[in-house]
Design a protein around this motif. Sequence first.
Motif, PDB file in Angstrom:
ATOM      1  N   PRO A  35     -15.373  -3.948  -7.002  1.00 23.49           N
ATOM      2  CA  PRO A  35     -14.640  -3.162  -8.009  1.00 23.49           C
ATOM      3  C   PRO A  35     -13.598  -2.278  -7.331  1.00 23.49           C
ATOM      4  N   PHE A  36     -12.397  -2.256  -7.875  1.00 18.99           N
ATOM      5  CA  PHE A  36     -11.364  -1.411  -7.290  1.00 18.99           C
ATOM      6  C   PHE A  36     -10.333  -1.056  -8.351  1.00 18.99           C
ATOM      7  N   ARG A  37      -9.614  -0.002  -8.064  1.00 19.58           N
ATOM      8  CA  ARG A  37      -8.485   0.377  -8.913  1.00 19.58           C
ATOM      9  C   ARG A  37      -7.276   0.628  -8.027  1.00 19.58           C
ATOM     10  N   ILE A  38      -6.114   0.555  -8.634  1.00 16.01           N
ATOM     11  CA  ILE A  38      -4.874   0.702  -7.871  1.00 16.01           C
ATOM     12  C   ILE A  38      -4.217   2.041  -8.184  1.00 16.01           C
ATOM     13  N   GLU A  39      -3.813   2.727  -7.139  1.00 19.56           N
ATOM     14  CA  GLU A  39      -2.969   3.921  -7.266  1.00 19.56           C
ATOM     15  C   GLU A  39      -1.551   3.498  -6.890  1.00 19.56           C
ATOM     16  N   TRP A  40      -0.649   3.569  -7.864  1.00 13.38           N
ATOM     17  CA  TRP A  40       0.725   3.140  -7.618  1.00 13.38           C
ATOM     18  C   TRP A  40       1.541   4.256  -6.971  1.00 13.38           C
ATOM     19  N   VAL A  41       2.335   3.892  -5.982  1.00 13.93           N
ATOM     20  CA  VAL A  41       3.134   4.866  -5.239  1.00 13.93           C
ATOM     21  C   VAL A  41       4.575   4.369  -5.173  1.00 13.93           C
ATOM     22  N   GLU A  42       5.519   5.260  -5.440  1.00 11.05           N
ATOM     23  CA  GLU A  42       6.933   4.916  -5.302  1.00 11.05           C
ATOM     24  C   GLU A  42       7.344   5.012  -3.825  1.00 11.05           C
ATOM     25  N   PHE A  43       8.311   4.213  -3.412  1.00  7.69           N
ATOM     26  CA  PHE A  43       8.727   4.178  -2.014  1.00  7.69           C
ATOM     27  C   PHE A  43       9.010   5.559  -1.411  1.00  7.69           C
ATOM     28  N   PRO A  44       9.792   6.428  -2.079  1.00 14.86           N
ATOM     29  CA  PRO A  44      10.104   7.710  -1.440  1.00 14.86           C
ATOM     30  C   PRO A  44       8.889   8.624  -1.284  1.00 14.86           C
ATOM     31  N   ASP A  45       7.796   8.296  -1.990  1.00 18.10           N
ATOM     32  CA  ASP A  45       6.623   9.173  -1.990  1.00 18.10           C
ATOM     33  C   ASP A  45       5.519   8.715  -1.046  1.00 18.10           C
ATOM     34  N   ILE A  46       5.697   7.577  -0.386  1.00 18.67           N
ATOM     35  CA  ILE A  46       4.616   7.016   0.425  1.00 18.67           C
ATOM     36  C   ILE A  46       4.167   7.984   1.517  1.00 18.67           C
ATOM     37  N   ALA A  47       5.103   8.491   2.306  1.00 18.45           N
ATOM     38  CA  ALA A  47       4.732   9.370   3.427  1.00 18.45           C
ATOM     39  C   ALA A  47       4.019  10.624   2.933  1.00 18.45           C
ATOM     40  N   ARG A  56      -3.752   7.622   8.190  1.00 20.74           N
ATOM     41  CA  ARG A  56      -3.028   7.622   9.456  1.00 20.74           C
ATOM     42  C   ARG A  56      -1.765   6.777   9.341  1.00 20.74           C
ATOM     43  N   GLN A  57      -0.857   7.000  10.255  1.00 20.80           N
ATOM     44  CA  GLN A  57       0.347   6.181  10.328  1.00 20.80           C
ATOM     45  C   GLN A  57       0.019   4.844  10.975  1.00 20.80           C
ATOM     46  N   SER A  58       0.871   3.866  10.749  1.00 22.78           N
ATOM     47  CA  SER A  58       0.705   2.568  11.404  1.00 22.78           C
ATOM     48  C   SER A  58       1.985   2.234  12.146  1.00 22.78           C
ATOM     49  N   LYS A  59       1.885   1.276  13.073  1.00 23.19           N
ATOM     50  CA  LYS A  59       3.044   0.885  13.859  1.00 23.19           C
ATOM     51  C   LYS A  59       3.785  -0.249  13.174  1.00 23.19           C
ATOM     52  N   SER A  60       5.097  -0.094  13.039  1.00 25.03           N
ATOM     53  CA  SER A  60       5.921  -1.165  12.494  1.00 25.03           C
ATOM     54  C   SER A  60       6.198  -2.182  13.607  1.00 25.03           C
ATOM     55  N   GLY A  63       7.625  -0.911  16.718  1.00 32.01           N
ATOM     56  CA  GLY A  63       6.817   0.048  17.472  1.00 32.01           C
ATOM     57  C   GLY A  63       6.842   1.465  16.954  1.00 32.01           C
ATOM     58  N   LYS A  64       7.604   1.742  15.898  1.00 38.68           N
ATOM     59  CA  LYS A  64       7.696   3.089  15.367  1.00 38.68           C
ATOM     60  C   LYS A  64       6.481   3.423  14.514  1.00 38.68           C
ATOM     61  N   GLU A  65       5.994   4.650  14.630  1.00 32.49           N
ATOM     62  CA  GLU A  65       4.884   5.130  13.816  1.00 32.49           C
ATOM     63  C   GLU A  65       5.434   5.581  12.457  1.00 32.49           C
ATOM     64  N   MET A  66       4.813   5.102  11.384  1.00 26.94           N
ATOM     65  CA  MET A  66       5.278   5.491  10.063  1.00 26.94           C
ATOM     66  C   MET A  66       4.155   5.303   9.052  1.00 26.94           C
ATOM     67  N   TYR A  67       4.259   6.003   7.919  1.00 25.06           N
ATOM     68  CA  TYR A  67       3.290   5.839   6.841  1.00 25.06           C
ATOM     69  C   TYR A  67       3.668   4.597   6.041  1.00 25.06           C
ATOM     70  N   THR A  68       2.713   3.705   5.862  1.00 24.70           N
ATOM     71  CA  THR A  68       2.949   2.465   5.142  1.00 24.70           C
ATOM     72  C   THR A  68       1.799   2.193   4.173  1.00 24.70           C
ATOM     73  N   ASP A  83      -3.370  -0.376   6.916  1.00 24.79           N
ATOM     74  CA  ASP A  83      -2.941  -1.663   7.437  1.00 24.79           C
ATOM     75  C   ASP A  83      -3.785  -2.793   6.850  1.00 24.79           C
ATOM     76  N   SER A  84      -3.099  -3.839   6.389  1.00 19.51           N
ATOM     77  CA  SER A  84      -3.778  -4.935   5.694  1.00 19.51           C
ATOM     78  C   SER A  84      -4.782  -5.661   6.588  1.00 19.51           C
ATOM     79  N   TRP A  85      -4.455  -5.853   7.865  1.00 23.19           N
ATOM     80  CA  TRP A  85      -5.407  -6.537   8.753  1.00 23.19           C
ATOM     81  C   TRP A  85      -6.658  -5.696   8.960  1.00 23.19           C
ATOM     82  N   GLU A  86      -6.480  -4.400   9.200  1.00 20.66           N
ATOM     83  CA  GLU A  86      -7.633  -3.529   9.411  1.00 20.66           C
ATOM     84  C   GLU A  86      -8.459  -3.391   8.130  1.00 20.66           C
ATOM     85  N   ILE A  87      -7.801  -3.428   6.983  1.00 20.41           N
ATOM     86  CA  ILE A  87      -8.526  -3.404   5.711  1.00 20.41           C
ATOM     87  C   ILE A  87      -9.380  -4.670   5.581  1.00 20.41           C
ATOM     88  N   ALA A  88      -8.811  -5.821   5.940  1.00 24.01           N
ATOM     89  CA  ALA A  88      -9.574  -7.074   5.890  1.00 24.01           C
ATOM     90  C   ALA A  88     -10.788  -7.010   6.810  1.00 24.01           C
TER      91      ALA A  88
END
Length: 244
Positions: A35-47, A56-60, A63-68, A83-88
């Motif tokens: 069971p899960f629900r989604i919290e929608w976030v607009e691009f400018p509000d992600i960070a 935590r931030q992830s690496k693009s 190599g830059k650290e950023m909120y994704t 991060d999708s891989w770490e979530i999996a």
Amino acid sequence: MIPLILYDISSELEGSCWSPNTTKSRFVLGYKNLPFRIEWVEFPDIALRMKAIGARQSKSLDGKEMYTLPVLNDPNTGVLVTDSWEIAEYLEKTYPENPIFSNKSKGLIRASDNASIGLMWATCKFPIFRASEILNERSAENYILTREVKFEEKFSEFSPEGPKRDKHWVAIEHALETYKEWYDEEEGKWMMGDTFSYADILTASWLFWFKRVLHGDEWGKVASWHDGRWGKLLADVEKKCVGF
């Protein structure tokens, strides 16, 4: 069980979802019947939003650290995963029913994921260009600006009609030809033959991105290649991921 919370990127499309990276996590949650629900976030509000919840931030790729996104909050364990891989990996370890890394396949799937990122990188400017059309004005402005900085190119030059767009079509076809070779190595409709795995979720997430951001005739072209294989594969994965 308390529903898990997946932070995803909103759009103006019906159902809102479109991002390939957040789709990977959404498909895993659905396949595992969590069971899960989604919290929608607009691009400018992600960070701001992710910093506020302690993600935590992830690496693009550069190599830059950023909120994704995606970010997953599991209130049952108090764990917050970026991060999708770490979530999996987290979902597989914490909720092992309906495995996505069967037969000790995680290393091989990770290698195929890295290879697929390389393939899709050559195609990405076209769907990135199209994605700006499905966002609301505020998010689109942020999306365009940040992509111009990332690629050091004016957005209007990403994939204009003509030779540049034609090269992107060639790159998309090449990527899917490579996927076809991978799938043809085993009998059965999945990359691991008769065994559904995270590899199929990764493939379907790219296809889902194309379906959601490309124009209808453009997606129809992609879906029809190799005797309609890719439209069917996406539909099959969506059926597997019943919670989607």
